[in-house]
Write a protein that holds these residues in place. Structure first.
Motif, PDB file in Angstrom:
ATOM      1  N   ARG A  98       0.833  -1.205   0.000  1.00  0.00           N
ATOM      2  CA  ARG A  98       0.000   0.000   0.000  1.00  0.00           C
ATOM      3  C   ARG A  98       0.869   1.257   0.000  1.00  0.00           C
ATOM      4  N   SER A 100       3.937   1.534  -1.019  1.00  0.00           N
ATOM      5  CA  SER A 100       4.624   1.616  -2.306  1.00  0.00           C
ATOM      6  C   SER A 100       3.715   2.193  -3.378  1.00  0.00           C
ATOM      7  N   LEU A 101       2.471   1.729  -3.401  1.00  0.00           N
ATOM      8  CA  LEU A 101       1.513   2.256  -4.379  1.00  0.00           C
ATOM      9  C   LEU A 101       1.204   3.725  -4.110  1.00  0.00           C
TER      10      LEU A 101
END
Length: 109
Positions: A98, A100-101
């Motif tokens: 999450r 990273s996104l």
């Protein structure tokens, strides 16, 4: 492969598994009542068929009880702690994905 030997992924009957670990069948049925993780497939007439994951769990329970000296309660606690640790690990992994996104979306803006 000898006729008595099954493929690694094959289902095992309660008799086959009991013979393999050297315990009577009623002990495996008892373990099913004490370890909710142990859920063999049941067919007509309550015939039990153990999947490879069930076989691995039975072998592990047997090892912990007979060779490591754990009690039933001790094995229950150990398995519950391992399940909780896996849950925390998955949550941390999902959080990392999450994050990273979220970082990638911020960079795109």
């Amino acid at each position: 492969m000898p006729a008595t030997e099954k493929a690694a992924g094959a289902l095992r009957t309660i008799g086959e598994l009991a013979a393999e670990i050297g315990r009577p069948q009623h002990i495996l049925r008892y373990w099913e009542t004490r370890f909710p993780q142990l859920k063999p497939l049941t067919r007509a007439g309550n015939r039990r068929y153990y999947r490879p994951d069930d076989v691995a769990l039975v072998r592990r329970i047997h090892h912990l009880l007979s060779e490591e000296g754990y009690t039933i309660r001790g094995v229950q606690k150990l398995l519950a702690e391992e399940k909780a640790a896996r849950g925390r690990s998955k949550a941390a992994e999902l959080q990392a994905i999450r994050d990273s996104l979220s970082d990638a979306l911020e960079e795109d803006r």
